[in-house]
Structure formats: structure tokens, C-alpha cells
Motif scaffolding. Structure first.
Motif, PDB file in Angstrom:
ATOM      1  N   GLU A  43       0.831  -1.194   0.000  1.00  0.00           N
ATOM      2  CA  GLU A  43       0.000   0.000   0.000  1.00  0.00           C
ATOM      3  C   GLU A  43       0.869   1.249   0.000  1.00  0.00           C
ATOM      4  OE1 GLU A  43      -3.398   1.559   2.984  1.00  0.00           O
ATOM      5  OE2 GLU A  43      -3.462  -0.579   2.480  1.00  0.00           O
ATOM      6  N   ARG A  44       0.443   2.257  -0.748  1.00  0.00           N
ATOM      7  CA  ARG A  44       1.184   3.521  -0.808  1.00  0.00           C
ATOM      8  C   ARG A  44       1.207   4.154   0.584  1.00  0.00           C
ATOM      9  NH1 ARG A  44       2.852   6.772  -4.805  1.00  0.00           N
ATOM     10  NH2 ARG A  44       1.773   5.593  -6.402  1.00  0.00           N
ATOM     11  N   PRO A  45       2.392   4.619   1.027  1.00  0.00           N
ATOM     12  CA  PRO A  45       2.478   5.242   2.360  1.00  0.00           C
ATOM     13  C   PRO A  45       1.728   6.569   2.408  1.00  0.00           C
ATOM     14  CG  PRO A  45       4.603   5.303   1.242  1.00  0.00           C
ATOM     15  CD  PRO A  45       3.673   4.547   0.356  1.00  0.00           C
ATOM     16  N   GLY A  46       1.469   7.026   3.617  1.00  0.00           N
ATOM     17  CA  GLY A  46       0.766   8.295   3.828  1.00  0.00           C
ATOM     18  C   GLY A  46       1.511   9.470   3.215  1.00  0.00           C
ATOM     19  N   GLY A  47       0.783  10.516   2.917  1.00  0.00           N
ATOM     20  CA  GLY A  47       1.319  11.667   2.206  1.00  0.00           C
ATOM     21  C   GLY A  47       2.437  12.429   2.889  1.00  0.00           C
ATOM     22  N   PHE A  48       2.544  12.338   4.209  1.00  0.00           N
ATOM     23  CA  PHE A  48       3.564  13.123   4.902  1.00  0.00           C
ATOM     24  C   PHE A  48       4.800  12.318   5.266  1.00  0.00           C
ATOM     25  CE2 PHE A  48      -0.325  15.550   5.566  1.00  0.00           C
ATOM     26  CZ  PHE A  48       0.082  16.766   5.040  1.00  0.00           C
ATOM     27  N   ASP A  49       4.801  11.043   4.917  1.00  0.00           N
ATOM     28  CA  ASP A  49       5.987  10.213   5.152  1.00  0.00           C
ATOM     29  C   ASP A  49       6.795  10.230   3.862  1.00  0.00           C
ATOM     30  OD1 ASP A  49       7.914   8.388   5.836  1.00  0.00           O
ATOM     31  OD2 ASP A  49       6.512   6.907   6.647  1.00  0.00           O
ATOM     32  N   PHE A  50       7.559  11.307   3.679  1.00  0.00           N
ATOM     33  CA  PHE A  50       8.235  11.539   2.408  1.00  0.00           C
ATOM     34  C   PHE A  50       9.297  10.483   2.098  1.00  0.00           C
ATOM     35  CE2 PHE A  50       6.839  15.823   3.804  1.00  0.00           C
ATOM     36  CZ  PHE A  50       5.875  16.006   2.824  1.00  0.00           C
ATOM     37  N   LYS A  51      10.017  10.039   3.112  1.00  0.00           N
ATOM     38  CA  LYS A  51      11.053   9.022   2.897  1.00  0.00           C
ATOM     39  C   LYS A  51      10.414   7.706   2.431  1.00  0.00           C
ATOM     40  CE  LYS A  51      14.952   6.778   5.166  1.00  0.00           C
ATOM     41  NZ  LYS A  51      15.738   6.668   6.390  1.00  0.00           N
ATOM     42  N   ALA A  52       9.356   7.290   3.108  1.00  0.00           N
ATOM     43  CA  ALA A  52       8.668   6.052   2.725  1.00  0.00           C
ATOM     44  C   ALA A  52       8.071   6.180   1.322  1.00  0.00           C
ATOM     45  CB  ALA A  52       7.591   5.696   3.737  1.00  0.00           C
ATOM     46  N   ALA A  53       7.529   7.350   1.011  1.00  0.00           N
ATOM     47  CA  ALA A  53       6.939   7.575  -0.310  1.00  0.00           C
ATOM     48  C   ALA A  53       8.013   7.508  -1.398  1.00  0.00           C
ATOM     49  CB  ALA A  53       6.216   8.916  -0.345  1.00  0.00           C
ATOM     50  N   ALA A  54       9.179   8.093  -1.123  1.00  0.00           N
ATOM     51  CA  ALA A  54      10.269   8.061  -2.104  1.00  0.00           C
ATOM     52  C   ALA A  54      10.726   6.621  -2.345  1.00  0.00           C
ATOM     53  CB  ALA A  54      11.437   8.921  -1.618  1.00  0.00           C
ATOM     54  N   LYS A  55      10.829   5.847  -1.279  1.00  0.00           N
ATOM     55  CA  LYS A  55      11.238   4.442  -1.419  1.00  0.00           C
ATOM     56  C   LYS A  55      10.173   3.636  -2.167  1.00  0.00           C
ATOM     57  CE  LYS A  55      13.675   2.735   2.176  1.00  0.00           C
ATOM     58  NZ  LYS A  55      13.979   2.400   3.585  1.00  0.00           N
TER      59      LYS A  55
END
Length: 86
Positions: A43-55
Motif C-alpha cells: 500500500e502507498r504510504p501516507g502523504g507526509f511520510d516523504f522518505k517512505a513515499a520516495a522508497k
């Protein structure tokens, strides 16, 4: 094409004396995850977890690439980065 295994390439990246750029690190991460786990079905990470989103996005960039091809590209990238960072 590199002749080393994925494990050898990972070990090589641990010998870097300088930290690669975030872009290079994310590409290594995405290729590693694709090589070891296949397509990103998490699942796509939450919008404010930028590091997780980038990964997450880095892994998603390699969707559809076979595990073997991902491993080959990881090994090749590790070799290229070793010439810059060792």
C-alpha cells in the motif's frame, strides 16, 4: 553485465567511503526490492511520510522488470557507483 551475485553487489555498496546521492540510493533500493520481492504490491504510504513515499516510488519504477534483470541492473549500478565512491 556484471558477473557478481546480488549478495556480492550489496557487500560492495557497504564498502563505499562516501554516501551516494539520494537518487542513486533510491535506484539501488528499488532495484534491490524488485530483485528480491518482485513487483511492489504494498500500500502507498501516507502523504507526509516523504522518505517512505520516495522508497515506494523508487521500487514502483521497476514494476514488471524480472527478478533476474533487476538483479543484473543492481549489480551493474553497484559496480558503477563503486568506481565513484570507493
Amino acid at each position: 553485465m556484471s558477473t557478481q551475485t546480488l549478495e556480492e553487489a550489496v557487500a560492495l555498496t557497504k564498502k563505499f567511503t562516501e554516501k551516494p546521492s539520494n537518487e542513486e540510493l533510491l535506484k539501488l533500493y528499488g532495484l534491490y526490492k524488485q530483485a528480491t520481492e518482485g513487483d511492489n504490491l504494498t500500500e502507498r504510504p501516507g502523504g507526509f511520510d516523504f522518505k517512505a513515499a520516495a522508497k515506494y516510488n523508487a521500487w514502483l519504477n521497476f514494476k514488471g522488470l524480472s527478478k533476474v534483470e533487476s538483479e543484473n541492473q543492481y549489480c551493474q549500478l553497484a559496480d558503477e557507483l563503486a568506481s565513484k565512491y570507493i
